[in-house]
Design an enzyme around this catalytic site. Sequence first.
Site, mmCIF file in Angstrom:
data_model
loop_
_atom_site.group_PDB
_atom_site.id
_atom_site.type_symbol
_atom_site.label_atom_id
_atom_site.label_comp_id
_atom_site.label_asym_id
_atom_site.label_seq_id
_atom_site.Cartn_x
_atom_site.Cartn_y
_atom_site.Cartn_z
ATOM 1 N N CYS A 13 0.811 -1.209 0.000
ATOM 2 C CA CYS A 13 0.000 0.000 0.000
ATOM 3 C C CYS A 13 0.847 1.263 0.000
ATOM 4 C CB CYS A 13 -0.929 0.025 1.217
ATOM 5 S SG CYS A 13 -0.100 -0.262 2.763
ATOM 6 N N GLY A 40 -1.192 0.293 -4.711
ATOM 7 C CA GLY A 40 -2.323 -0.499 -4.253
ATOM 8 C C GLY A 40 -3.576 -0.145 -5.007
ATOM 9 N N ASN A 114 1.703 1.158 5.858
ATOM 10 C CA ASN A 114 2.333 0.427 4.761
ATOM 11 C C ASN A 114 3.387 -0.489 5.354
ATOM 12 O OD1 ASN A 114 3.485 -0.421 2.330
ATOM 13 N ND2 ASN A 114 4.840 1.355 2.232
ATOM 14 N N GLY A 115 3.301 -1.777 5.081
ATOM 15 C CA GLY A 115 4.285 -2.710 5.587
ATOM 16 C C GLY A 115 3.647 -3.941 6.184
ATOM 17 N N CYS A 248 13.920 -1.535 1.117
ATOM 18 C CA CYS A 248 13.503 -2.596 0.197
ATOM 19 C C CYS A 248 14.096 -2.380 -1.195
ATOM 20 C CB CYS A 248 11.984 -2.633 0.111
ATOM 21 S SG CYS A 248 11.353 -3.822 -1.088
ATOM 22 N N TYR A 254 11.138 -2.309 -9.025
ATOM 23 C CA TYR A 254 9.809 -2.441 -9.633
ATOM 24 C C TYR A 254 8.721 -1.545 -9.050
ATOM 25 C CZ TYR A 254 5.377 -4.700 -10.933
ATOM 26 O OH TYR A 254 4.111 -4.947 -11.381
ATOM 27 N N ASP A 358 12.040 -6.591 -15.321
ATOM 28 C CA ASP A 358 12.576 -6.329 -13.984
ATOM 29 C C ASP A 358 12.755 -7.582 -13.147
ATOM 30 O OD1 ASP A 358 10.032 -6.555 -12.010
ATOM 31 O OD2 ASP A 358 9.438 -5.742 -13.943
ATOM 32 N N CYS A 443 17.628 -4.210 1.593
ATOM 33 C CA CYS A 443 17.181 -5.569 1.903
ATOM 34 C C CYS A 443 17.220 -6.400 0.625
ATOM 35 C CB CYS A 443 15.772 -5.544 2.476
ATOM 36 S SG CYS A 443 15.126 -7.199 2.843
#
Length: 465
Positions: A13, A40, A114-115, A248, A254, A358, A443
């Site tokens: 999101c 989202g 978000n997460g 991330c 992407y 990607d 990450c």
Amino acid sequence: MRDYEDDKLHEECGVFGIYAPGHEVARLTYYALYALQHRGQESAGIAVSDGRTIDVHKGMGLVAEVFSDRTLNELNGKMAIGHVRYSTTGSSLLSNAQPLVVHYQKGMMALAHNGNLTNAAELREELGKDGAVFQTTVDSEVIINLIARYRRGTLEDAATKTMIDLKGAYALVVLAEDKLVGMRDPHGVRPLCIGKLGDYYCLASESCALDTIGAEFVRDVEPGEIVTVDEEGIHTRIGVPKCDKAGCSFEYIYFARPDSTLDQINVSESRRRMGVELARECPLDVDIVVPVPDSGTAAALGYAMTLGIPFEQGLLKNRYVGRTFIQPTQEMREVAVRLKLNANKGVLKDRRIVLIDDSIVRGTTSSKLVEMVRKAGAKEVHLLISSPPVLFPCYYGIDTAEREKLIATKLELDGIRKFVGADSLHYLSEEGLKRALGEQSVCLACFNGNYPVPIPEGQRKLAFE
């Protein structure tokens, strides 16, 4: 059509918050959510506060489907938060749409998140024993329950205590009657930035949302930081100490819009550098370079420019196919794929091409695209991927397939090449990805299984079985 969309990773999101008395905060939030729509597409919502009460409107669907002039005109206040959602934790239901709004001892509060929390089940059980009642299946409700439970003094104090309990990835905005608060996890896995609109401030998942409403980018929220915006301006404090930075990597590969800048890295430029690294790792003797639009475009440009090979739009994207497209019958699957992307025969016929995308998740989309390009007359099709093989599931807010469905866990490189039907296949190396991101600490768990936040054994076992 659903098959095509399912063969990609999905972001959970996007969030936005603004404190701007005298401005149409609901409408500004609406435009910001429009800019974050790519994060989202299942539900959207806006909550506003006038300093006394909080009103909310949310629904299933795209931003333009959920809101109208009438609903926006009815959302009056001096500050607002907004949310667009793709479900990972929690089903795709209206009850799980955000922002979540609660009444509690100190008044009202709204939250957009978000997460993904890795200890949500543990916290939910603990809160339940204390009598907490849950009306959704999202871990965001755990967070808002914790803040309410800890709210003895200031909202910031409650936020600090809450952050100590949370494990996982989160970027969130909280709306009380008199202030806006933003929080980011101590690893900085999920993005959040600060903008300024005139004399007032806003928070957003991506800087493109700030650009859309005419706000000036100020800076990224630091990992572990709490940001408060109220009538006195902006205030910050450290909620929990910053850990090893682990933004991330798929935000750059992407998810994020190309015109966004996350943690001082421009997304489009980072993708172009991924293409440059691909050219260094796998230079090929071909006639043209063709991107899979849109996330493969910048990488394809970087590859083409580095090797001096013509860049061509050999695949064209239909931008009028949305999530509400009628699901095709089995015999019409290929028609559905061609509605989304179609091959330009005049560009591809009798050419040796490099096709750049990607990522490969399940491999079904890649095989259909390679087949489409061959049917358009391409002599050779070489598939290059601007990220390493996806080998592990994500627990931090990305909807990845179970590990057994990730094609790279089942087949070696040549097996994947045969499955997708390409003449050759090359993935960008982890080292190449790191160079493209300026050696930033990111990450890479979905590529190498090194999770920056420990995953409970039960969750790992389920995902790996």
